[in-house]
Motif scaffolding. Structure first.
Motif, PDB file in Angstrom:
ATOM      1  N   ASP A 274       0.818  -1.212   0.000  1.00 10.12           N
ATOM      2  CA  ASP A 274       0.000   0.000   0.000  1.00 10.12           C
ATOM      3  C   ASP A 274       0.854   1.267   0.000  1.00 10.12           C
ATOM      4  O   ASP A 274       0.360   2.358  -0.292  1.00 10.12           O
TER       5      ASP A 274
ATOM      6  N   PRO B 102       1.620   3.625  -3.860  1.00 12.37           N
ATOM      7  CA  PRO B 102       0.950   4.805  -4.413  1.00 12.37           C
ATOM      8  C   PRO B 102       1.355   6.109  -3.723  1.00 12.37           C
ATOM      9  O   PRO B 102       1.285   7.191  -4.337  1.00 12.37           O
ATOM     10  N   PHE B 103       1.773   6.018  -2.456  1.00 14.37           N
ATOM     11  CA  PHE B 103       2.140   7.233  -1.732  1.00 14.37           C
ATOM     12  C   PHE B 103       3.590   7.665  -1.991  1.00 14.37           C
ATOM     13  O   PHE B 103       4.042   8.669  -1.473  1.00 14.37           O
TER      14      PHE B 103
ATOM     15  N   SER C 176      -1.657  13.808  -2.093  1.00 19.67           N
ATOM     16  CA  SER C 176      -2.058  12.565  -1.413  1.00 19.67           C
ATOM     17  C   SER C 176      -3.567  12.349  -1.362  1.00 19.67           C
ATOM     18  O   SER C 176      -4.033  11.195  -1.397  1.00 19.67           O
TER      19      SER C 176
ATOM     20  N   VAL D 297      -5.040  10.231  -4.090  1.00 19.60           N
ATOM     21  CA  VAL D 297      -4.651   8.830  -3.892  1.00 19.60           C
ATOM     22  C   VAL D 297      -5.529   8.197  -2.822  1.00 19.60           C
ATOM     23  O   VAL D 297      -6.029   7.065  -2.984  1.00 19.60           O
TER      24      VAL D 297
ATOM     25  N   LEU E 185      -7.986   5.288  -4.373  1.00 24.77           N
ATOM     26  CA  LEU E 185      -7.494   3.930  -4.113  1.00 24.77           C
ATOM     27  C   LEU E 185      -7.904   3.363  -2.766  1.00 24.77           C
ATOM     28  O   LEU E 185      -7.955   2.140  -2.599  1.00 24.77           O
TER      29      LEU E 185
END
Length: 330
Positions: free
Chosen positions: A188, A191-192, A234, A237, A241
């Motif tokens: 996880d 994406p960050f 962020s 995202v 997601l």
């Protein structure tokens, strides 16, 4: 105070010694040093109109990376900082030897011109510093997880690399941290990674190109800007997601806002922004403290290092905003 003329024949050595002497003298501001020089000149019969050196001229004597040095001014500065005439003459002689050595030295050959790398020693230190920055990122994350803090603290090393070495070095640390975290069991995190990269670019270009590390107020503003940038990157995202939730402590703020009638997206944005602003302020100042521990010769840019010195002597507010761009030429 070191006065060994045979060994200290480098302008940066002299500037570093001047900084040490200033700190031992109580950290007087550059303006105060200039005033002391002016009083001494007036006593010697110099006209009042020509007695006071510009604050930027005094500052230049303390700046690393100089290509020339004014031996007479250095002598006046060390007298203003408490040295006697005999000691000041040694400083002036030392400056003269440094000037002579610089004139006699051959022109430096750049790695590109030589067709070679900077050498294994330089490569090793660069690798060690970058690894240390990645470790700082993971240490911050571990502290948050252990203590349950409503922060992130996962970009401290990114901030160190971006401000001290350059924005793209910060990007390298950000990408490395994200990659390691992803392959070690936290997919996880991937994406960050773009958030970490955005923070690196904001800190790096903000501190180096836009003068965000030239004074305390500017540095405060820089960290707040980084917080806003990271939130803007962020939140999409989070929403796309993860449905607005990741299990972080900041989710509680969003839940409180939603229960009071706020819609999901604004609630997530507000919660992330509040958390990010506090996080980037703390991360930025921790990074600044870390940079202050690094040897000056390791830094590719002295603006951040000079701010650390001014903050340590309590001179940032008095001197930071009034320094002109001429005093910041690298």
């Amino acid at each position: 105070m070191p006065t060994d003329d045979s060994t200290n024949d480098d302008f940066d050595d002299i500037a570093s010694s001047l900084r040490d002497l200033r700190a031992r003298a109580g950290g007087p501001s550059y303006a105060e040093i200039g005033n002391r020089i002016a009083l001494a000149r007036i006593e010697r019969g110099v006209p009042l109109s020509a007695s006071t050196p510009a604050r930027t001229t005094v500052y230049d004597a303390f700046r690393l990376g100089r290509s020339r040095i004014n031996a007479a001014l250095v002598g006046e500065i060390v007298r203003a900082l408490g040295a006697d005439d005999a000691e000041a003459e040694k400083w002036e002689t030392r400056c003269g030897l440094a000037q002579k050595a610089r004139r006699a030295a051959p022109a430096p050959v750049t790695p590109a011109a030589a067709g070679a790398s900077t050498g294994p020693r330089s490569t090793m230190w660069t690798a060690i510093l970058l690894i240390g920055c990645v470790v700082l990122n993971f240490s911050g994350s571990a502290a948050v997880a252990t203590l349950g803090l409503p922060l992130f603290l996962d970009m401290i090393g990114t901030a160190v690399a971006a401000m001290a070495f350059g924005p793209w070095w910060g990007v390298l640390v950000a990408a490395g941290s994200t990659g390691i975290e992803t392959v070690t069991g936290t997919p996880d995190a991937l994406p960050f990674g773009i958030v970490n990269i955005a923070g690196a670019l904001a800190w790096g270009y903000g501190a180096r190109a836009l003068g965000g590390a030239r004074s305390l107020p500017r540095f405060l503003a820089l960290n707040l800007v980084v917080g806003v940038v990271c939130t803007i990157v962020s939140v999409p995202v989070l929403m796309i997601l993860f449905g607005g939730e990741t299990g972080h402590a900041s989710d509680q703020i969003a839940e409180g806002l939603i229960s009071s009638g706020e819609h999901l997206a604004p609630a997530v944005f507000t919660a992330n922004l509040l958390t990010s602003l506090a996080d980037k302020l703390l991360s930025g100042f921790i990074a600044l403290a870390v940079i202050g521990l690094l040897p000056a010769r390791m830094l590719k840019h002295d603006l951040v290092g000079s701010m650390v010195g001014r903050m340590a002597t309590g001179d940032a507010r008095r001197d930071g905003e009034t320094r002109t761009d001429a005093a910041l030429r690298a």
